[in-house]
Write an enzyme that holds these catalytic residues in place. Structure first.
Site, PDB file in Angstrom:
ATOM      1  N   THR A 199       0.846  -1.199   0.000  1.00 43.94           N
ATOM      2  CA  THR A 199       0.000   0.000   0.000  1.00 43.94           C
ATOM      3  C   THR A 199       0.881   1.249   0.000  1.00 43.94           C
ATOM      4  O   THR A 199       0.681   2.180  -0.791  1.00 43.94           O
ATOM      5  CB  THR A 199      -0.926   0.016   1.239  1.00 43.94           C
ATOM      6  OG1 THR A 199      -1.760  -1.139   1.180  1.00 43.94           O
ATOM      7  CG2 THR A 199      -1.791   1.264   1.284  1.00 43.94           C
ATOM      8  N   GLY A 227       5.748  -7.894   1.865  1.00 48.87           N
ATOM      9  CA  GLY A 227       6.337  -9.031   2.574  1.00 48.87           C
ATOM     10  C   GLY A 227       5.342 -10.124   2.914  1.00 48.87           C
ATOM     11  O   GLY A 227       5.617 -11.308   2.720  1.00 48.87           O
ATOM     12  N   CYS A 278      -8.833  -6.520   1.993  1.00 49.44           N
ATOM     13  CA  CYS A 278      -8.637  -5.103   2.279  1.00 49.44           C
ATOM     14  C   CYS A 278      -9.927  -4.312   2.178  1.00 49.44           C
ATOM     15  O   CYS A 278     -10.033  -3.227   2.712  1.00 49.44           O
ATOM     16  CB  CYS A 278      -7.614  -4.547   1.320  1.00 49.44           C
ATOM     17  SG  CYS A 278      -6.335  -5.736   0.981  1.00 49.44           S
TER      18      CYS A 278
HETATM   19  N1  PLP Z   1      -1.862  -4.488  -3.996  1.00 40.56           N
HETATM   20  C1  PLP Z   1      -2.371  -5.719  -4.158  1.00 40.56           C
HETATM   21  C2  PLP Z   1      -2.598  -6.253  -5.538  1.00 40.56           C
HETATM   22  C3  PLP Z   1      -2.703  -6.505  -3.051  1.00 40.56           C
HETATM   23  O1  PLP Z   1      -3.213  -7.711  -3.202  1.00 40.56           O
HETATM   24  C4  PLP Z   1      -2.479  -5.946  -1.751  1.00 40.56           C
HETATM   25  C5  PLP Z   1      -2.876  -6.696  -0.541  1.00 40.56           C
HETATM   26  O2  PLP Z   1      -3.891  -7.356  -0.523  1.00 40.56           O
HETATM   27  C6  PLP Z   1      -1.925  -4.669  -1.648  1.00 40.56           C
HETATM   28  C7  PLP Z   1      -1.646  -3.970  -2.789  1.00 40.56           C
HETATM   29  C8  PLP Z   1      -1.643  -4.054  -0.304  1.00 40.56           C
HETATM   30  O3  PLP Z   1      -0.542  -4.688   0.262  1.00 40.56           O
HETATM   31  P1  PLP Z   1      -0.104  -4.445   1.789  1.00 40.56           P
HETATM   32  O4  PLP Z   1      -1.038  -5.284   2.605  1.00 40.56           O
HETATM   33  O5  PLP Z   1       1.302  -4.931   1.839  1.00 40.56           O
HETATM   34  O6  PLP Z   1      -0.221  -3.009   2.065  1.00 40.56           O
END
Ligand code: PLP
Length: 382
Positions: free
Chosen positions: A74, A207, A333
């Site tokens: 993110t 990660g 998310c």
């Molecule tokens: N982008 C994609 C395609 C994802 O699947 C995710 C997590 O589900 C993210 C971004 C966000 O990742 P993070 O949880 O490391 O912030």
């Protein structure tokens, strides 16, 4: 509490025990601050950060100093997109090309830039969930600052043609052509070949999708013709990560990401084979139920199955399967506020398929899944 098989690896993975051991060592023994230059505690921490940077860079055919550690994909997405805003405003390039199926970590920063005078074109996928490289390239204008296309969709597993887009951008022959950002949160460690294309300027990784802990990720900001993408920091502070991501480095997490990246690369083929076997077993068990399976089978991550069973609602399915397997209805998310998947809607699917889709995702380490029992339970609901 009895644990059911975990089929939500696209949301997060367990930490690999080898990674956990290293993380632990850098929490309790080598706990120095990588910024401390006056003693061996700091030096040991700094060495490990350097090694993690090298390990990750090697997987992406990049230089270690092109890796910026962040808190996750993110933040990497935000830094890639918002970090280019000043350059766009200064140069008058205020157009962004992205897709309607991106993660919110891309769509929302793009939306935010619209409030700062930017204009965005969102390319839609086909009914299987793949965007066409030609459509992405066709949307590029002389004032396009950034093209941002995810590598693998987190809900469907559908792979997007990032290699063809990178080639198309390279063929524009313009050294100052748009920056190309790829959100590789789902594909990193699984489909790294295409990510080595040097026309991809910015790559976000996370990660906790590759058996490292939560709270760490990286942004690769690759030099093009010797010039770094003109990123500006989103935060200001101690100057770490060349000033682009200030703050004390989380050495244990970074060490974990470095090792997880190296292991993913070394074990890639074997992990993919294990995931393909699980996918084949799932599809075989579900075949009599005549499901709708999203994504072209030849262009999908082998660890994600996005599937709908005609006439069955995803919420009811998840309740029925709750004692058999941990599955999800899409993106973890966005699942806090229940809304229909923007990805499945963008694919133009009928509403009963959109509201009936569940995502099952696993890893090479997933123990035997009782697919026949799961299929029988779904069959009884129909
Ligand atoms: N982008 C994609 C395609 C994802 O699947 C995710 C997590 O589900 C993210 C971004 C966000 O990742 P993070 O949880 O490391 O912030």
């Amino acid at each position: 509490m009895a644990r059911v098989p975990y089929l939500d690896c696209a949301a997060t993975t367990q930490v690999d025990p080898r990674v956990a051991e290293l993380v632990m060592r850098f929490m309790v023994e080598e706990f120095g601050n990588a910024g401390s230059r006056t003693h061996t505690y700091g030096a040991a921490a700094q060495r490990e950060v350097n090694s993690a940077r090298e390990r990750i860079a090697a997987t992406l055919a990049a230089s270690p100093e092109e890796i910026i550690f962040t808190s996750g994909a993110t933040e990497s997405d935000n830094l890639a997109i918002l970090g280019l805003a000043e350059a766009g405003l200064e140069s008058g390039r205020r157009h962004i090309v992205t897709t309607a199926i991106e993660h919110k970590a891309v769509l929302e920063p793009v939306e935010h830039l619209k409030t700062r005078g930017f204009d965005a074109t969102l390319v839609c996928p086909d009914r299987l969930g793949h965007v066409a490289a030609g459509e992405v390239l066709g949307a590029v204008r002389p004032d396009t600052l950034l093209v941002s296309v995810m590598h693998a969709n987190n809900e469907t597993g559908a792979l997007q043609p990032v290699d063809a887009i990178a080639e198309g951008l390279a063929n524009l022959g313009d050294g100052d052509g748009p920056y190309f950002h790829v959100d590789a949160a789902q594909s990193y460690g699984k489909e790294t070949g295409e990510l080595r294309n040097t026309r991809i300027d910015l790559i976000s990784i996370s990660g906790h999708k590759v058996f490292a802990p939560k709270g760490v990720g990286a942004l690769l900001a690759r030099r093009r013709r010797g010039r770094r993408p003109p990123l500006r920091p989103l935060m200001h502070g101690g100057g770490q990560e060349r000033g682009l991501r200030p703050g004390t480095l989380p050495v244990p997490l970074i060490a974990g990401l470095g090792l997880a990246a190296e292991l993913a690369e070394a074990e890639r083929a074997e992990r993919a084979r294990a995931c393909r076997r699980i996918r084949a077993a799932a599809l075989e068990a579900f075949a009599p139920l005549a499901p709708v399976v999203h994504a072209d089978p030849s262009r999908v991550l082998p660890n994600i199955l996005s599937i709908a069973f005609p006439g069955l609602d995803a919420e009811a399915l998840m309740v029925a399967l709750k004692d058999m397997a941990a599955v999800s209805n899409g993106s973890a998310c966005t699942s806090e506020r229940y809304s229909l998947s923007h990805v499945l809607e963008a694919m133009g699917l009928p509403s009963e398929i959109v509201s009936g889709t569940v995502r099952m995702s696993w890893s090479h380490a997933t123990p035997a899944v009782p697919w026949e029992r799961i299929a029988d339970a779904i069959g009884l609901m129909a």
